[in-house]
Design an enzyme around this catalytic site. Structure first.
Site, PDB file in Angstrom:
ATOM      1  NE  ARG A  26      -4.297  -1.445   0.499  1.00  0.00           N
ATOM      2  CZ  ARG A  26      -5.369  -1.231   1.263  1.00  0.00           C
ATOM      3  NH1 ARG A  26      -5.487  -0.115   1.934  1.00  0.00           N
ATOM      4  NH2 ARG A  26      -6.306  -2.129   1.328  1.00  0.00           N
ATOM      5  NE  ARG A  30      -7.359   5.659   2.581  1.00  0.00           N
ATOM      6  CZ  ARG A  30      -8.176   4.821   3.209  1.00  0.00           C
ATOM      7  NH1 ARG A  30      -9.390   5.175   3.508  1.00  0.00           N
ATOM      8  NH2 ARG A  30      -7.747   3.627   3.552  1.00  0.00           N
ATOM      9  CG  ASP A  76      -8.945  -3.168  -3.863  1.00  0.00           C
ATOM     10  OD1 ASP A  76      -8.349  -2.530  -2.984  1.00  0.00           O
ATOM     11  OD2 ASP A  76      -9.720  -4.113  -3.603  1.00  0.00           O
ATOM     12  CE1 TYR A 152     -12.822  -7.292   2.536  1.00  0.00           C
ATOM     13  CE2 TYR A 152     -11.154  -8.824   1.739  1.00  0.00           C
ATOM     14  CZ  TYR A 152     -11.520  -7.777   2.565  1.00  0.00           C
ATOM     15  OH  TYR A 152     -10.607  -7.217   3.412  1.00  0.00           O
TER      16      TYR A 152
END
Ligand code: CP3
Length: 344
Positions: A26, A30, A76, A152
């Site tokens: 990652r 952000r 992703d 998921y």
């Protein structure tokens, strides 16, 4: 520079390097102000991933700032369920939300025929990165492992213990294996096409493998991973593959032996000396700094980085975190660990 001369590839081929290669899971995200700026220009997260101008830009941001040895394409793991026709959305502050698959009927409505067409923008991202990346950087492609993606797809969101998925796998292993098989086949196609479009290394993210007991771990983590690697090697025999069976604990050596991974990414719980003695003789190890220590910083961070480098640096080793960078991470702490890893 030829692929085989790049530091990450040399480490994956079993070389012990004076200065270990470094990249971070990652690394685009952000915690970087420039990422947050670019992110604002996309309507939603999936469109962000599927807009090559934006995905290429955010992939390059951490390379410009920190000069990492490798660049992981921005995307992703949940683009696979999206490409299979499941409803997938990313909500602000909530993470991924999927229309949960809870029956064989729902499962059989998924369609693997259009996966490569749907994911064409991802392959364009790789082709452009091949041109735009500095020539000494290794380009990493990736996918989620079937077990983690299935969680998921079945739970419909993050933040669970995978209880519905685990129950399904125990109660009806035959129908559960249909979802795993579908993911194995789609993932092999997806990864081979990533490699054809420029990916030089593949990482398989199995973030939730640690939820499984010994026998289901063999069946739903080791065996599907082994099949994916077999399917990728059938076409791309030289591409190194890094597995990340997070939370696999004492199953890690067996995971390496039976799947045939080239490297294994270790989470922060794995004891360093045990990994050096029991895993590193089998495969290149990658890891394993606690991502919260990267938030905390200070002397504790310096000491932990140097201890990892010292303990694992005597064999084939890639420095990384034990899990992805979190948004609270001060960017200067990332600069600090790059400096520590590269100092003689
Ligand atoms: O820089 C890189 O590492 C490449 C990009 C990357 C992302 N996700 C971007 C992303 C990679 C390799 C992933 C993998 C991924 N995605 C995993 C496996 C690794 C892990 O962290 O366990 C998983 C489980 C996912 C699923 C996922 N995607 C979740 C649970 C979330 C929400 C949590 C969060 O951090 O918000 C995402 C969203 C996501 N994927 C973001 C990023 C940068 C944040 C969303 C945003 O910027 O709006």
């Amino acid at each position: 520079m030829k692929t085989e001369d790049k530091t990450l590839i040399r480490a994956l081929h079993g070389e012990t390097l004076e200065t270990p290669p470094i990249w971070l899971m990652r690394q685009a995200g952000r915690y970087l102000p420039e990422y947050r700026e670019t992110r604002k220009t996309a309507e939603n997260f999936l469109k962000f991933c599927y807009t090559p101008d934006l995905a290429v830009e955010v992939t390059l941001q951490p390379i410009r700032r920190y000069d990492f040895d490798a660049s992981i394409m921005f995307c992703d793991i949940l683009v696979i369920p999206d490409a299979l026709g499941q409803d997938v959305a990313f909500r602000e502050g909530e993470g991924p939300v999927l229309d949960p698959i809870r029956s064989v009927e729902a499962l059989r409505k998924l369609n693997s025929g259009g996966v490569l067409d749907h994911l064409a923008p991802v392959f364009e991202v790789l082709r452009r990165l091949k041109v735009e990346l500095p020539e000494d950087k290794t380009l990493i492609g990736f996918a989620g492992s079937p077990w983690t993606v299935a969680i998921y797809m079945i739970e419909g969101r993050g933040g669970t213990d995978g209880e519905t998925a685990r129950r399904w796998a125990y109660q009806e292993p035959e129908t559960f294996s249909e979802i795993i098989d579908l993911l194995v086949d789609a993932t092999i196609e997806y990864l081979n096409t990533q490699i054809e479009n420029g990916a030089e290394v593949i990482q398989l993210f199995d973030s939730w493998s640690g939820l499984l007991a010994e026998e289901p771990f063999r069946r739903w983590v080791i065996e599907p991973t082994r099949r994916i690697i077999e399917g990728v090697r059938a076409k791309n025999v030289n591409t190194p593959i890094i597995g990340f069976p997070r939370g696999s604990g004492l199953m890690a050596p067996e995971f390496v032996r039976k799947t045939g991974v080239t490297g294994i990414s270790l989470d922060a719980n794995v004891p360093l000396e045990w990994a050096r003695d029991n895993i590193q003789p089998l495969a290149t190890v990658q890891g394993n700094l606690d991502n919260q220590l990267l938030v905390a910083g200070g002397d504790a961070l310096d000491e932990a980085v140097l201890r990892i480098k010292k303990t694992l640096g005597g064999g084939p080793f890639i420095f990384n975190l034990g899990h992805g960078i979190v948004p609270q991470t001060p960017p200067e702490n990332v600069a600090r660990i790059v400096e520590l890893i590269r100092q003689p």
